[in-house]
Design a protein around this motif. Structure first.
Motif, PDB file in Angstrom:
ATOM      1  N   MET A   1      12.062   7.761  11.764  1.00  0.00           N
ATOM      2  CA  MET A   1      10.996   8.171  10.886  1.00  0.00           C
ATOM      3  C   MET A   1      10.459   6.970  10.087  1.00  0.00           C
ATOM      4  N   LEU A   2      11.399   6.154   9.627  1.00  0.00           N
ATOM      5  CA  LEU A   2      11.020   4.960   8.883  1.00  0.00           C
ATOM      6  C   LEU A   2      10.234   4.003   9.772  1.00  0.00           C
ATOM      7  N   GLU A   3      10.639   3.922  11.015  1.00  0.00           N
ATOM      8  CA  GLU A   3       9.944   3.044  11.945  1.00  0.00           C
ATOM      9  C   GLU A   3       8.529   3.554  12.203  1.00  0.00           C
ATOM     10  N   ALA A   4       8.324   4.833  12.291  1.00  0.00           N
ATOM     11  CA  ALA A   4       6.991   5.427  12.505  1.00  0.00           C
ATOM     12  C   ALA A   4       6.105   5.165  11.289  1.00  0.00           C
ATOM     13  N   GLU A   5       6.706   5.285  10.122  1.00  0.00           N
ATOM     14  CA  GLU A   5       5.943   5.031   8.882  1.00  0.00           C
ATOM     15  C   GLU A   5       5.538   3.564   8.796  1.00  0.00           C
ATOM     16  N   CYS A   6       6.452   2.656   9.168  1.00  0.00           N
ATOM     17  CA  CYS A   6       6.150   1.223   9.173  1.00  0.00           C
ATOM     18  C   CYS A   6       5.034   0.917  10.165  1.00  0.00           C
ATOM     19  N   THR A   7       5.062   1.531  11.316  1.00  0.00           N
ATOM     20  CA  THR A   7       4.032   1.325  12.332  1.00  0.00           C
ATOM     21  C   THR A   7       2.680   1.815  11.807  1.00  0.00           C
ATOM     22  N   ARG A   8       2.691   2.978  11.191  1.00  0.00           N
ATOM     23  CA  ARG A   8       1.451   3.521  10.632  1.00  0.00           C
ATOM     24  C   ARG A   8       0.892   2.598   9.541  1.00  0.00           C
ATOM     25  N   LEU A   9       1.732   2.081   8.667  1.00  0.00           N
ATOM     26  CA  LEU A   9       1.300   1.171   7.605  1.00  0.00           C
ATOM     27  C   LEU A   9       0.784  -0.149   8.178  1.00  0.00           C
ATOM     28  N   LYS A  10       1.448  -0.616   9.254  1.00  0.00           N
ATOM     29  CA  LYS A  10       0.996  -1.866   9.874  1.00  0.00           C
ATOM     30  C   LYS A  10      -0.378  -1.679  10.503  1.00  0.00           C
ATOM     31  N   LYS A  11      -0.622  -0.546  11.134  1.00  0.00           N
ATOM     32  CA  LYS A  11      -1.932  -0.274  11.716  1.00  0.00           C
ATOM     33  C   LYS A  11      -2.999  -0.179  10.616  1.00  0.00           C
ATOM     34  N   ALA A  12      -2.650   0.436   9.507  1.00  0.00           N
ATOM     35  CA  ALA A  12      -3.586   0.551   8.383  1.00  0.00           C
ATOM     36  C   ALA A  12      -3.902  -0.830   7.811  1.00  0.00           C
ATOM     37  N   LYS A  13      -2.863  -1.688   7.729  1.00  0.00           N
ATOM     38  CA  LYS A  13      -3.062  -3.052   7.238  1.00  0.00           C
ATOM     39  C   LYS A  13      -3.963  -3.824   8.195  1.00  0.00           C
ATOM     40  N   ASP A  14      -3.693  -3.701   9.501  1.00  0.00           N
ATOM     41  CA  ASP A  14      -4.488  -4.407  10.498  1.00  0.00           C
ATOM     42  C   ASP A  14      -5.946  -3.939  10.481  1.00  0.00           C
ATOM     43  N   ALA A  15      -6.184  -2.693  10.170  1.00  0.00           N
ATOM     44  CA  ALA A  15      -7.552  -2.169  10.096  1.00  0.00           C
ATOM     45  C   ALA A  15      -8.218  -2.607   8.791  1.00  0.00           C
ATOM     46  N   ALA A  16      -7.438  -2.711   7.709  1.00  0.00           N
ATOM     47  CA  ALA A  16      -8.000  -3.055   6.399  1.00  0.00           C
ATOM     48  C   ALA A  16      -8.356  -4.532   6.297  1.00  0.00           C
ATOM     49  N   VAL A  17      -7.606  -5.410   6.955  1.00  0.00           N
ATOM     50  CA  VAL A  17      -7.841  -6.846   6.846  1.00  0.00           C
ATOM     51  C   VAL A  17      -9.246  -7.212   7.333  1.00  0.00           C
ATOM     52  N   PRO A  18      -9.708  -6.782   8.502  1.00  0.00           N
ATOM     53  CA  PRO A  18     -11.082  -7.131   8.919  1.00  0.00           C
ATOM     54  C   PRO A  18     -12.140  -6.566   7.964  1.00  0.00           C
ATOM     55  N   GLU A  19     -11.879  -5.365   7.425  1.00  0.00           N
ATOM     56  CA  GLU A  19     -12.826  -4.784   6.479  1.00  0.00           C
ATOM     57  C   GLU A  19     -12.907  -5.629   5.212  1.00  0.00           C
ATOM     58  N   LEU A  20     -11.762  -6.124   4.749  1.00  0.00           N
ATOM     59  CA  LEU A  20     -11.743  -6.977   3.564  1.00  0.00           C
ATOM     60  C   LEU A  20     -12.428  -8.312   3.838  1.00  0.00           C
ATOM     61  N   VAL A  21     -12.201  -8.877   5.019  1.00  0.00           N
ATOM     62  CA  VAL A  21     -12.857 -10.136   5.381  1.00  0.00           C
ATOM     63  C   VAL A  21     -14.366  -9.930   5.437  1.00  0.00           C
ATOM     64  N   GLU A  22     -14.794  -8.816   6.011  1.00  0.00           N
ATOM     65  CA  GLU A  22     -16.227  -8.507   6.085  1.00  0.00           C
ATOM     66  C   GLU A  22     -16.811  -8.299   4.682  1.00  0.00           C
ATOM     67  N   ALA A  23     -16.089  -7.588   3.825  1.00  0.00           N
ATOM     68  CA  ALA A  23     -16.547  -7.370   2.448  1.00  0.00           C
ATOM     69  C   ALA A  23     -16.624  -8.691   1.692  1.00  0.00           C
ATOM     70  N   GLN A  24     -15.647  -9.560   1.916  1.00  0.00           N
ATOM     71  CA  GLN A  24     -15.651 -10.863   1.259  1.00  0.00           C
ATOM     72  C   GLN A  24     -16.847 -11.697   1.727  1.00  0.00           C
ATOM     73  N   SER A  25     -17.131 -11.656   3.015  1.00  0.00           N
ATOM     74  CA  SER A  25     -18.265 -12.385   3.571  1.00  0.00           C
ATOM     75  C   SER A  25     -19.585 -11.846   3.001  1.00  0.00           C
ATOM     76  N   TRP A  26     -19.691 -10.525   2.910  1.00  0.00           N
ATOM     77  CA  TRP A  26     -20.891  -9.898   2.355  1.00  0.00           C
ATOM     78  C   TRP A  26     -21.062 -10.284   0.879  1.00  0.00           C
ATOM     79  N   ALA A  27     -19.982 -10.253   0.126  1.00  0.00           N
ATOM     80  CA  ALA A  27     -20.038 -10.606  -1.295  1.00  0.00           C
ATOM     81  C   ALA A  27     -20.447 -12.072  -1.455  1.00  0.00           C
ATOM     82  N   LYS A  28     -19.920 -12.937  -0.603  1.00  0.00           N
ATOM     83  CA  LYS A  28     -20.263 -14.352  -0.668  1.00  0.00           C
ATOM     84  C   LYS A  28     -21.744 -14.563  -0.379  1.00  0.00           C
ATOM     85  N   SER A  29     -22.286 -13.863   0.624  1.00  0.00           N
ATOM     86  CA  SER A  29     -23.708 -13.997   0.932  1.00  0.00           C
ATOM     87  C   SER A  29     -24.573 -13.449  -0.210  1.00  0.00           C
ATOM     88  N   MET A  30     -24.119 -12.387  -0.856  1.00  0.00           N
ATOM     89  CA  MET A  30     -24.852 -11.833  -1.995  1.00  0.00           C
ATOM     90  C   MET A  30     -24.854 -12.825  -3.162  1.00  0.00           C
TER      91      MET A  30
END
Length: 136
Positions: A1-30
């Motif tokens: 169960m702990l391993e499934a939760e870790c996998t889910r959190l890792k996928k969420a982190k991997d999805a959030a990182v590109p969004e944060l990079v994109e937001a940072q790029s957008w903020a920099k251009s603004m």
């Protein structure tokens, strides 16, 4: 169960990182766009200050040596400027007319300059002008 939760959190982190990079790029251009716009506004402000100072130097307020220039005084002086400019143009027009009449009189001595001078004033209407032309 702990391993499934870790996998889910890792996928969420991997999805959030590109969004944060994109937001940072957008903020920099603004930020860059805002900085460029700020520079344009500062240049426009500097131009306006230069023009305003030129206008103020053209009014008697600054020439008189007044250290305190009020907005109302500037507005009053600016309201007087078109009338003064019109008067100056009218004087220039009269001077040019006198020169033209002098040239006409020197080339055509038979022309009655007095009739022309008395009749063709700056405020002469069209009907009066035609009358004087027909009399000549």
């Amino acid at each position: 169960m702990l391993e499934a939760e870790c996998t889910r959190l890792k996928k969420a982190k991997d999805a959030a990182v590109p969004e944060l990079v994109e937001a940072q790029s957008w903020a920099k251009s603004m930020v860059e766009a805002v900085e460029a716009r700020t520079q344009e506004v500062e240049l426009a402000r500097d131009w306006l200050v230069t023009v305003a100072l030129n206008v103020l130097w053209a009014t008697p307020l600054v020439v008189e040596g007044s250290s305190l220039v009020s907005i109302d005084g500037v507005v009053q002086q600016l309201e007087k400027m078109p009338v003064a400019h019109g008067t100056e143009l009218q004087e220039t027009m009269k001077l040019a007319s006198c020169h033209a009449l002098a040239i006409v009189k020197s080339l055509y001595p038979q022309v009655e300059v007095n009739a022309i001078c008395d009749g063709f004033a700056a405020d002469c209407d069209e009907a009066t002008a035609i009358k004087y032309v027909n009399e000549a």
